[in-house]
Design a protein around this motif. Structure first.
Motif, PDB file in Angstrom:
ATOM      1  N   ALA A  79       0.849  -1.193   0.000  1.00 54.62           N
ATOM      2  CA  ALA A  79       0.000   0.000   0.000  1.00 54.62           C
ATOM      3  C   ALA A  79       0.880   1.237   0.000  1.00 54.62           C
ATOM      4  N   SER A  80       0.438   2.267  -0.726  1.00 59.04           N
ATOM      5  CA  SER A  80       1.173   3.523  -0.736  1.00 59.04           C
ATOM      6  C   SER A  80       1.025   4.206   0.616  1.00 59.04           C
ATOM      7  N   ALA A  81       1.988   5.068   0.923  1.00 60.42           N
ATOM      8  CA  ALA A  81       1.998   5.699   2.241  1.00 60.42           C
ATOM      9  C   ALA A  81       2.663   7.067   2.179  1.00 60.42           C
ATOM     10  N   PHE A  82       2.314   7.927   3.128  1.00 59.31           N
ATOM     11  CA  PHE A  82       3.052   9.158   3.367  1.00 59.31           C
ATOM     12  C   PHE A  82       4.236   8.785   4.245  1.00 59.31           C
ATOM     13  N   VAL A  83       5.415   9.261   3.909  1.00 63.66           N
ATOM     14  CA  VAL A  83       6.595   9.034   4.742  1.00 63.66           C
ATOM     15  C   VAL A  83       7.017  10.389   5.294  1.00 63.66           C
ATOM     16  N   MET A  84       7.018  10.511   6.610  1.00 63.96           N
ATOM     17  CA  MET A  84       7.436  11.753   7.239  1.00 63.96           C
ATOM     18  C   MET A  84       8.847  11.560   7.768  1.00 63.96           C
ATOM     19  N   ASP A  85       9.780  12.239   7.140  1.00 63.23           N
ATOM     20  CA  ASP A  85      11.181  12.151   7.523  1.00 63.23           C
ATOM     21  C   ASP A  85      11.458  13.251   8.540  1.00 63.23           C
ATOM     22  N   ILE A  86      11.777  12.845   9.760  1.00 57.79           N
ATOM     23  CA  ILE A  86      11.955  13.790  10.849  1.00 57.79           C
ATOM     24  C   ILE A  86      13.042  13.259  11.778  1.00 57.79           C
ATOM     25  N   LYS A 105       7.306  12.606   1.971  1.00 56.85           N
ATOM     26  CA  LYS A 105       7.645  11.902   0.735  1.00 56.85           C
ATOM     27  C   LYS A 105       6.653  10.765   0.520  1.00 56.85           C
ATOM     28  N   PRO A 106       6.476  10.357  -0.735  1.00 60.63           N
ATOM     29  CA  PRO A 106       5.646   9.170  -0.979  1.00 60.63           C
ATOM     30  C   PRO A 106       6.467   7.907  -0.750  1.00 60.63           C
ATOM     31  N   GLY A 107       5.842   6.890  -0.192  1.00 60.23           N
ATOM     32  CA  GLY A 107       6.521   5.623   0.062  1.00 60.23           C
ATOM     33  C   GLY A 107       5.558   4.465  -0.094  1.00 60.23           C
ATOM     34  N   CYS A 108       6.058   3.272   0.200  1.00 68.09           N
ATOM     35  CA  CYS A 108       5.250   2.073   0.039  1.00 68.09           C
ATOM     36  C   CYS A 108       5.532   1.117   1.196  1.00 68.09           C
ATOM     37  N   VAL A 109       4.485   0.534   1.745  1.00 69.00           N
ATOM     38  CA  VAL A 109       4.598  -0.488   2.785  1.00 69.00           C
ATOM     39  C   VAL A 109       4.223  -1.816   2.136  1.00 69.00           C
ATOM     40  N   ILE A 110       5.079  -2.818   2.287  1.00 67.45           N
ATOM     41  CA  ILE A 110       4.862  -4.128   1.669  1.00 67.45           C
ATOM     42  C   ILE A 110       4.210  -5.069   2.680  1.00 67.45           C
ATOM     43  N   ARG A 111       3.214  -5.824   2.240  1.00 65.43           N
ATOM     44  CA  ARG A 111       2.575  -6.823   3.113  1.00 65.43           C
ATOM     45  C   ARG A 111       3.578  -7.913   3.456  1.00 65.43           C
ATOM     46  N   ARG A 112       3.472  -8.477   4.639  1.00 65.99           N
ATOM     47  CA  ARG A 112       4.426  -9.492   5.120  1.00 65.99           C
ATOM     48  C   ARG A 112       4.552 -10.673   4.166  1.00 65.99           C
TER      49      ARG A 112
END
Length: 183
Positions: A79-86, A105-112
């Motif tokens: 699933a696509s995700a917002f990535v907050m770099d802090i 930034k845009p990012g992606c989380v991969i299912r296990r």
């Protein structure tokens, strides 16, 4: 004796007061104002609904899906995700904390169950998969999966703490699926 309230008198006539020439509100005026309001709302809705994601606004999950470098890959395997770099800095003497300006930034989380696709793309090694699995986490990345992405083993928060989830009709929970609970 002069008559009061007649055409030359001062009471009635709807002329807005002693000088005359005031605004007279009637059905036609109301219809015109209502028409202007409807047209204004229509134009505003049209402008806001055509706003593109490249303007710095992400108003829907579809816009976020298209903002990631590999939209088809991300949608198929995660699933696509917002990535907050802090970054957070804490000093001990004096005891104080400092935080950097976050970048989004845009990012992606991969299912296990789909980690192997990251390994096939060369984004993670078998050792990284073993270490991440020991902690019962999953992988997320920034950048293109085909061009050395920044990959991290991430931990999913407790779904019961998600205050955006709402209860549906007949108390069936909207948004709480087994997939959302154990991504």
């Amino acid at each position: 004796m002069p008559r009061r309230g007649g055409p030359s008198g001062g009471s009635g006539g709807g002329q807005g007061g002693p000088g005359g020439g005031g605004f007279q509100f009637n059905v036609a005026s109301g219809a015109i104002l209502a028409g202007v309001l409807v047209v204004g709302i229509g134009i505003g809705t049209g402008i806001s609904s055509t706003t593109q994601g490249d303007q710095g606004n992400i108003a829907s999950s579809q816009q976020l899906d298209m903002a990631v470098p590999d939209p088809e890959f991300c949608r198929q395997w995660g699933a696509s995700a917002f990535v907050m770099d802090i970054e957070l800095y804490t000093t001990m003497n004096p005891s104080s904390s400092f935080v950097t300006q976050p970048s989004l930034k845009p990012g992606c989380v991969i299912r296990r169950e789909n980690w192997s696709v990251l390994q096939k793309e060369g984004a993670v090694t078998a050792e990284q998969m073993r270490q991440c699995k020991q902690r019962m986490n999953t992988f997320a990345y920034i950048g293109s999966v085909k061009d050395k992405p920044i990959v991290r083993c991430v931990y999913q928060t407790d779904i019961s703490e998600n205050k955006f989830l709402t209860k549906g009709v007949a108390d069936d929970s909207v948004g709480i699926t087994p997939e959302a609970d154990q991504f």
